[in-house]
Structures are given as C-alpha cells and as structure tokens.
Design an enzyme around this catalytic site. Structure first.
Site, PDB file in Angstrom:
ATOM      1  N   MET A  30     -11.307  96.798 -16.112  1.00  0.00           N
ATOM      2  CA  MET A  30     -10.543  97.339 -14.990  1.00  0.00           C
ATOM      3  C   MET A  30     -11.346  98.446 -14.319  1.00  0.00           C
ATOM      4  SD  MET A  30      -6.560  96.856 -15.763  1.00  0.00           S
ATOM      5  CE  MET A  30      -6.178  98.409 -16.531  1.00  0.00           C
ATOM      6  N   PHE A  32     -13.991 101.814 -13.889  1.00  0.00           N
ATOM      7  CA  PHE A  32     -14.128 103.158 -14.441  1.00  0.00           C
ATOM      8  C   PHE A  32     -14.812 103.050 -15.802  1.00  0.00           C
ATOM      9  CE2 PHE A  32     -12.906 107.626 -15.084  1.00  0.00           C
ATOM     10  CZ  PHE A  32     -13.167 108.077 -13.800  1.00  0.00           C
ATOM     11  N   GLY A  36     -17.857 102.311 -24.051  1.00  0.00           N
ATOM     12  CA  GLY A  36     -17.324 101.104 -24.696  1.00  0.00           C
ATOM     13  C   GLY A  36     -17.691  99.864 -23.897  1.00  0.00           C
ATOM     14  N   HIS A  37     -17.441  99.934 -22.572  1.00  0.00           N
ATOM     15  CA  HIS A  37     -17.794  98.803 -21.702  1.00  0.00           C
ATOM     16  C   HIS A  37     -19.290  98.503 -21.751  1.00  0.00           C
ATOM     17  CE1 HIS A  37     -14.135 100.388 -19.445  1.00  0.00           C
ATOM     18  NE2 HIS A  37     -13.808  99.148 -19.704  1.00  0.00           N
ATOM     19  N   LYS A 149     -11.337  98.440 -29.993  1.00  0.00           N
ATOM     20  CA  LYS A 149     -10.484  99.622 -29.835  1.00  0.00           C
ATOM     21  C   LYS A 149      -9.067  99.175 -29.497  1.00  0.00           C
ATOM     22  CE  LYS A 149      -9.809 104.104 -28.567  1.00  0.00           C
ATOM     23  NZ  LYS A 149      -9.651 104.333 -27.117  1.00  0.00           N
ATOM     24  N   LYS A 184     -14.494 106.598 -28.844  1.00  0.00           N
ATOM     25  CA  LYS A 184     -14.746 107.020 -27.456  1.00  0.00           C
ATOM     26  C   LYS A 184     -13.623 106.542 -26.552  1.00  0.00           C
ATOM     27  CE  LYS A 184     -19.591 107.860 -27.681  1.00  0.00           C
ATOM     28  NZ  LYS A 184     -20.739 108.227 -26.873  1.00  0.00           N
TER      29      LYS A 184
END
Lengths: 284, 284
Positions: A30, A32, A36-37, A149, A184
């Site tokens: 989504m 931002f 992690g991404h 997560k 995170k």
C-alpha cells in the site's frame, strides 16, 4: 524501471514477459515503503527474472471507522526506494482504475478471520482477498512475497491461493527487526522515549515463551499468562490481545503441538504494535 | 486425448503447454454432453492450439431442493464425443479433489443474479462463480467458451472475468437449434408428442417480438404481453417468466434501446424449457 497505471498496460507487459519465458516475482504494497517492504523486494529480486511491485491503498479493506484518507502516501519516495531495489515495474493504479463501478463479484473469507486483528476489523480480509484476487490476475506472478509481521494476512492469503488454486507460490518472509529485536514498523516513531526502551520486551517475551515451550510447557493458557505477566510487569503498554492458534488454519489449540502462532497486539500511548512468532513442535 | 483427474497434473500439463507457447481454449461442462457442448468444442478447436474441457458436476451450484445425485452422468459416452471433437485434455476431477475441505474463501455474486432463472435459485451463481474461479486457475485458458442458451450464466461469467481482471476472453456461442428453431436441450426428449409440436412457438415468439421491435415498438411491457399471448394461445405450456433486461448488466429497462435480452422459461408437463434472444437498438 517503469511505472504503469492501467490494468491493460500492465497485463500487456506481463503477457510480453511471459512470452519471453521470464519468471515474475510480485510484492503487493500500500506504499509508504519501509524496510520490511525492501526486504520483500530484495528476496523477489534474488528469485525472479522480473520484479513487479504494486502500490495501491485499497479502500475495500478499510472499515468505516478506519481513516482511509489519512493513510500516509509518498509516491516520489517510494519510487526512489523501488528503483534502488532494482524493481522492474511499479503498478500504481488509481482507485477509479481498480474499481470503475460497483463490483458484481467479491471474495468472502470464511475462515481465519475472526481471531487476532481480524476480530476487530470485520470485512477487512474480504477486502484484502478481493483486491489480491484482482491484482494476482493483473500481475500473474509465479511467486508473491508477504511479510510474516502480519501473519494473519499471510494465513488468509495462503488459504485464498490454496483453495482457489492460483498458480502462485506464496513466499512468507521473516519479520525484519531492530538490533534490540523490536519488529520494524512505521509506527515505531510514535513511541515515546520510555516506550521505545520498553518495546523490545514484546519480542523478548515471545522468545522467553519459546524457551519454556522447548523446556516442556504444552499449555497455551500458561504460555499466554507468562507473556501477559512479563509485558505487564516490564512495560506501560496495554495488552490488546495475546493469543495462540494453529498455523496457518488459525484454529484454537488446547495443547501446544504441530505448527502454531503466538501473536500479540499491545497499545502504547500513541502506537499499537503487533508481533508474533511461529513455532513447530513435533513429538511422537 | 488425455484424461486428467488431479489439479496438480492438470496445472503441470498447462505449464508445459504455456512454455511451448501454445494457446489454450477451454470449455467447462457438467458432462452428459449434447450438441450444444460439441459446438463449443468445435469453436474452441478452430481458435486454439490446445483444447481443454472439464467435466465436473459442481455440488456448490445445486440448491438443497435440487437433486444433485440424480444429475445425469455418462463419462464413457462423453469421452467418445470429446475424442471425436479432437479435444486434447479432459479435466475430470472428483468432488474430493475440487473440495478437499470446507473452503476458506468463496466468490459472492452481487449483481445480475436476482432475475430470470437466478431468482428461484439463491446461491446458484455463487457456486458457479466459485467453481469457475477455481477451474480458470487450473486450466488458465486464453479463451473460454459458453453457450448463449444460458445467457444469464454468460452475463454472470462476463462480470466475474471483467471485475476480477482474469486474463481470459469469454466467447459466447450462439444457441444451437433444431431445424424448426427449438433450442437444443437434453430436456427436449421429455416433451410429449403434442408438446414437441408446440415447442417451436417459443423461438417463433421471440422472432416475432424482434420484428415488432424493429418495426418500432419500444415498450418492454407491450413486447412481453405480445409474447405471453402468443405462447398462451398456441401452446399448453405454463409460463414461468418472460422478462426483458439490459444485457449483460441484467438491469430493468423501461424503454427498448441499447443491448437487451428477451428471455423466457416455460413449463410443459415434464420439461421446463428456456430460450432467449439478445437484440441491440442504437438510435440517435
């Protein structure tokens, strides 16, 4: 790297790639983007010829009391980060492109939703499953990457892919952590100094729980009590839930065996944090 | 021709075919093949490198009062017919293979269902859309063929494919008719001799309706009355419904313009027959 905003153009690019025999790895987001991404993209980059990410804040998965309009967005920054990860395509459709009219069909998730975070977000996972069904048909990846997560989301997506026979492999990627173990999250910046000092206790309590289970504890209730006590004693956080379920079915367990998840959500003054670990106990 | 009974084996065969760049045409059926099905296979054969049909009597689309167990089956005969049509693969899974456990997800159809035959079959199209979602992921065709005899099903499937962005083209194929115009159906053999003589009136009334519309009639209600009268006068059949809707959205229309469907279901003593025509009136 190319930014594509229409479904037709994206499907054409994919068709072209498939004709050339290229494998496709996909990271739905989504936007931002945080570390992690980036880890997901890194993994996708290692394992595929072509990496596609999507950036789409999906209105369908927001409840009426959840603020869709204030969801953080920064496409310029996201684009730079994706470029650094050597992403090939960013699929960046408008809401109008994804939902041009009321949909005649929707995906309903009937299992694994009424526990953990899903309990307080009715309809949330229907929205997630519906948009992923659409996005999977647009991007048609061999592999799709999701962070552990949000373990419940991974469980729901595994159900979606298995039960609908999508020709896609779901790759769960381990939670990225700070050096002190804190998972995170873009929410961590909202922690007060003292809260930030306390926050690693969350993961520590999961690791301690793992130890006592390895030492022989088999009662979910006792493990939950243990974690509850540790967090209550050592932090000012308010516990939203600490729960244990089988994984990925997310069914209640009366005894700790097989594969299961210990998951929690706790509220600090301005940030609600989640964390989990998945364990597997196979005894004769 | 190969008969495949497992999802895994079918997906592997498809993967192999795709790697070789072969195009795939798909005809989903519930078996007990008749001339309508054969026409679909013929069309698929003309337009694709590989033709896959599936034979699966889908429990999910039968209501509690509809007799799933007495649905006619004859795999030996079906196999012979498919072979004659030069089909490459018959996908013939068991119920256990398609539904090994309660599904964690299902497709819900929210539009186009509460009219025509759908009105008396709640949940029917959810079952159709769910099984097709699964089958489309197993067979992954470029084109899928459906008979216009069941126009509502085609409309629902068009909605499914459009709204979920399946990379599949739906090919609607015209209703196959006897020389006297009666739409072919396995139910026609249940007509008494006199009823069989009357049955062509159904299609004749649709053709006459088309004429009066071309001549200028624009009132749906008047066209429906005209057809009702013709069928009531000239047959002993009992009218279940005669309805006109926009197509493929199946919304009510107050004036005959754009694309619309005139559809009917009538009951003879032992057979309920359906028929329809789709017309398009584009005026300034």
């Amino acid at each position: 790297m190319r930014v594509i905003t229409t479904i037709e153009e994206m499907q054409n690019a994919i068709l072209h790639a498939k004709k050339e025999g290229l494998s496709i790895g996909y990271v739905p987001t989504m936007g931002f983007l945080h570390e992690g991404h980036l880890t997901l993209m890194e993994k996708a980059r290692e394992e595929n010829d072509l990496v596609v990410i999507s950036i789409f804040v999906n209105p369908l998965q927001f409840g009426p009391t959840e603020d869709l309009s204030s969801y953080p967005r920064d496409f310029g920054r996201d684009k730079e980060l994706a470029q650094k990860q050597k992403v090939d395509y960013i699929f960046f459709p408008s809401v109008e492109e994804m939902y041009p009219r009321p949909s005649s069909v929707t995906v309903t998730v009937k299992e694994r939703t009424n526990v953990l975070c899903g309990k307080s977000r009715p309809g949330h996972f229907d929205g997630v499953a519906t948009v992923l069904t659409k996005l999977f048909h647009v991007v048609q990846p061999e592999k799709a990457y999701f962070g552990m997560k949000d373990a419940q989301q991974v469980a729901v997506v595994e159900g979606l892919v298995t039960d609908f026979h999508f020709p896609i492999e779901i790759i769960p990627v381990e939670t990225v952590r700070e050096k002190d173990g804190l998972a995170k999250s873009s929410r961590n910046v909202k922690l007060l100094t003292k809260e930030r000092e306390q926050a690693p206790i969350l993961y520590q309590s999961l690791l301690r729980a793992k130890e006592i289970i390895i030492e022989g504890e088999r009662s979910p209730q006792k493990v939950i009590s243990f974690i509850t006590e540790m967090i209550t004693e050592k932090t000012n956080a308010q516990i939203d839930y600490i729960e244990i379920y089988s994984y990925p079915m997310l069914k209640e367990v009366t005894e700790l065996k097989g594969k299961f998840i210990i998951a929690m959500a706790v509220k600090f003054s301005k940030a609600r944090l989640i964390d989990n670990i998945i364990l597997e106990i196979n005894e004769k």
